[in-house]
Design an enzyme around this catalytic site. Structure first.
Site, short mmCIF file in Angstrom:
data_model
loop_
_atom_site.label_atom_id
_atom_site.label_comp_id
_atom_site.label_asym_id
_atom_site.label_seq_id
_atom_site.Cartn_x
_atom_site.Cartn_y
_atom_site.Cartn_z
N HIS A 82 0.85 -1.20 0.00
CA HIS A 82 0.00 0.00 0.00
C HIS A 82 0.88 1.24 0.00
O HIS A 82 1.85 1.32 0.75
CB HIS A 82 -0.90 0.03 1.25
CG HIS A 82 -1.77 1.26 1.28
ND1 HIS A 82 -2.95 1.33 0.57
CD2 HIS A 82 -1.59 2.46 1.86
CE1 HIS A 82 -3.47 2.53 0.74
NE2 HIS A 82 -2.68 3.23 1.52
N ASP A 161 -16.02 1.71 5.89
CA ASP A 161 -15.01 2.71 5.54
C ASP A 161 -15.56 3.69 4.51
O ASP A 161 -15.30 4.88 4.58
CB ASP A 161 -13.74 2.04 5.00
CG ASP A 161 -12.73 3.08 4.54
OD1 ASP A 161 -12.34 3.90 5.40
OD2 ASP A 161 -12.37 3.12 3.36
N ARG A 168 -15.91 11.92 6.57
CA ARG A 168 -14.64 12.60 6.87
C ARG A 168 -14.32 13.63 5.80
O ARG A 168 -13.84 14.73 6.09
CB ARG A 168 -13.49 11.58 6.96
CG ARG A 168 -13.56 10.71 8.21
CD ARG A 168 -12.66 9.49 8.06
NE ARG A 168 -11.27 9.85 7.90
CZ ARG A 168 -10.34 9.06 7.34
NH1 ARG A 168 -10.66 7.87 6.89
NH2 ARG A 168 -9.10 9.47 7.25
N SER A 183 -8.87 3.07 8.34
CA SER A 183 -9.42 3.06 6.98
C SER A 183 -8.57 2.17 6.07
O SER A 183 -9.09 1.30 5.36
CB SER A 183 -9.45 4.51 6.46
OG SER A 183 -9.69 4.55 5.09
N LYS A 187 -9.26 -2.36 5.15
CA LYS A 187 -9.38 -2.87 3.77
C LYS A 187 -8.28 -3.89 3.48
O LYS A 187 -8.50 -4.90 2.83
CB LYS A 187 -9.33 -1.71 2.78
CG LYS A 187 -10.58 -0.82 2.86
CD LYS A 187 -10.51 0.40 1.97
CE LYS A 187 -9.61 1.46 2.49
NZ LYS A 187 -9.71 2.77 1.89
N1 URA Z 1 -6.49 6.27 2.03
C1 URA Z 1 -7.49 5.56 2.58
O1 URA Z 1 -7.90 4.51 2.08
N2 URA Z 1 -8.05 6.04 3.72
C2 URA Z 1 -7.64 7.18 4.32
O2 URA Z 1 -8.17 7.53 5.34
C3 URA Z 1 -6.61 7.90 3.72
C4 URA Z 1 -6.03 7.42 2.57
#
Ligand code: URA
Length: 434
Positions: A82, A161, A168, A183, A187
């Site tokens: 990521h 999320d 947010r 978040s 995932k």
């Molecule tokens: N990427 C995400 O998936 N979530 C966040 O909160 C910030 C960046």
């Protein structure tokens, strides 16, 4: 349980229990709690923060709001990556095929771009015909047959999320380390990989502006991953200038393929992709040391197995693999306009964020979630920090829609040109985790 009590506890600096957090996440996702109360709690979390235990509980509750992928039918340790994202970041297109070619299965879910940063899904979508939203069966087949799978995040992975992120986004509560951690990690945990390499960027065009903030986010994600039994390692990297020469979807595919062909091997983009791939190979058990892993990466480039893996992934998922060898089959811009230096000097800084916004204005990125992209437009950035430049030398090639008027001024304003040269700062700042 009353949502009011959760908001009051957090507002006054208290800690929430795992049960309270699960109650909130479930209620936010299924609509049984009003958005106003979730928004108030998000703001309280932004100000008061969360302990590691609370962040863990939030991550698990969000992960469990949806489906979890079972990758156990695929042999070997599955390794994901990521990146917190940056302008021109196309490392997934490069390292995914490399890692897979070296024998380690690489399951990846990616996002679409918004604002100044592009999304990996949009870059893959520039390959004609390629299916970027794979069903679970298609994802597993791709992983089994090519060891590489990349798909847009499906709606059933961590749906809480999506709900909380949307709140947010409109309440100025995106920049909170526990909220970002939960978040991203919810995932990633739902995606089913055994190990994860994180690239946490800091600098002018990144989410985290300072190294200390990026380190804190990286440590928070490493703590959550480790607590869930995931092997996890984070690289904190600098992100000011765009990564590589290409900004824009088809152009970024071209640059990725060039690197897989063995070109631009000394570039920061190539070096970063190779290092991240090497870390993934170590985690996947294909190599014991960094040198050994980097050697495998180089072999996959020299022998062409990494590019062959990308071709097989594209062909398997209905894309045109010939487009990887013949770039005229990729989406093209209507015109290319060259922007030249108005004076001589040394390039000492490039504002990646500003260039990302210019590329967005050309149609390469989305201002609004529902915008339709022009996959052929974008920028070729010829300027490089640390290089001297002569007056009249080309600095950018703007790939624009036919007939669009291109004003050079905002492009030239993204560069700092000084009399004295600078040495570019190293891209790798530190590493954390196992
Ligand atoms: N990427 C995400 O998936 N979530 C966040 O909160 C910030 C960046």
């Amino acid at each position: 349980m009353r949502m009011y009590d959760l908001i009051y506890t957090k507002k006054t600096g208290g800690a929430l229990s795992a049960e309270q957090i699960a109650f909130w996440v479930k209620g936010a996702a299924d609509g049984s709690l009003p958005d106003e109360q979730s928004a108030a709690l998000l703001m309280a979390i932004c100000w008061r923060g969360m302990s590691t235990e609370e962040t863990l509980a939030l991550t698990l509750a969000m992960r469990d709001s949806g489906k979890r992928l079972d990758l156990s039918a695929i042999p070997g340790l599955k390794v994901d990556k990521h990146s917190t994202g940056g302008v021109g970041d196309k490392t997934t297109l490069i390292l995914g095929p490399i890692v897979a070619a070296c024998g380690v299965p690489c399951p990846m879910f990616s996002g679409r771009g918004l604002g100044h940063t592009g999304g990996t899904v949009d870059k893959f979508a520039a390959i004609p015909g390629l299916k970027v939203e794979l069903s679970e069966a298609e994802f597993l087949r791709s992983l089994a047959e090519t060891r590489f799978a990349n798909s847009a995040q499906t709606a059933d992975i961590a749906p809480a999320d999506r709900k909380l992120y949307a709140l947010r986004d409109i309440t100025a509560t995106v920049e909170s380390i526990p909220l970002i951690t939960a978040s991203i990690m919810s995932k990633k945990l739902a995606g089913g990989a055994d190990a994860l390499v994180l690239d946490v960027k800091c600098g002018g065009s990144a989410f985290m502006k300072t190294q200390a903030e990026a380190r804190a986010l990286a440590q928070s994600m490493v703590d959550v991953g480790t607590a869930h039994g995931m092997q996890i390692r984070a690289l904190v990297t600098r992100m000011d200038a765009p990564l590589g020469w290409a900004i824009g979807n088809a152009l970024e595919v071209m640059e990725s393929v060039e690197i897989l062909r063995g070109e631009h091997g000394e570039s920061e983009l190539a070096q970063m992709s190779f290092r991240l791939a090497a870390e993934m190979l170590i985690m996947g058990g294909a190599a014991r040391t960094l040198d050994e892993a980097l050697g495998l990466v180089q072999t996959s480039i020299k022998k062409g197995t990494a590019l062959a893996t990308l071709r097989r992934f594209v062909a398997l998922n209905s894309g045109d693999p010939k487009a990887l060898d013949d770039f005229s089959r990729l989406p093209q811009a209507g015109q290319v306009v060259e922007i030249r230096a108005d004076r001589a000097g040394h390039i000492t800084a490039i504002d990646g964020r500003a260039l990302g916004l210019l590329a967005m204005d050309l149609g390469a990125g989305r201002r609004d979630r529902n915008d339709i992209l022009d996959l052929g437009v974008g920028l070729r950035v010829l300027a490089q920090v640390g290089r001297p430049v002569a007056a009249g030398e080309p600095l950018f090639r703007v790939h624009a829609k036919a007939g669009a008027r291109i004003d050079p001024a905002p492009y030239l304003a993204t560069l700092r040109i000084s009399a004295e040269p600078v040495t570019p700062a190293p891209w790798l700042l530190e590493t954390l985790g196992c």
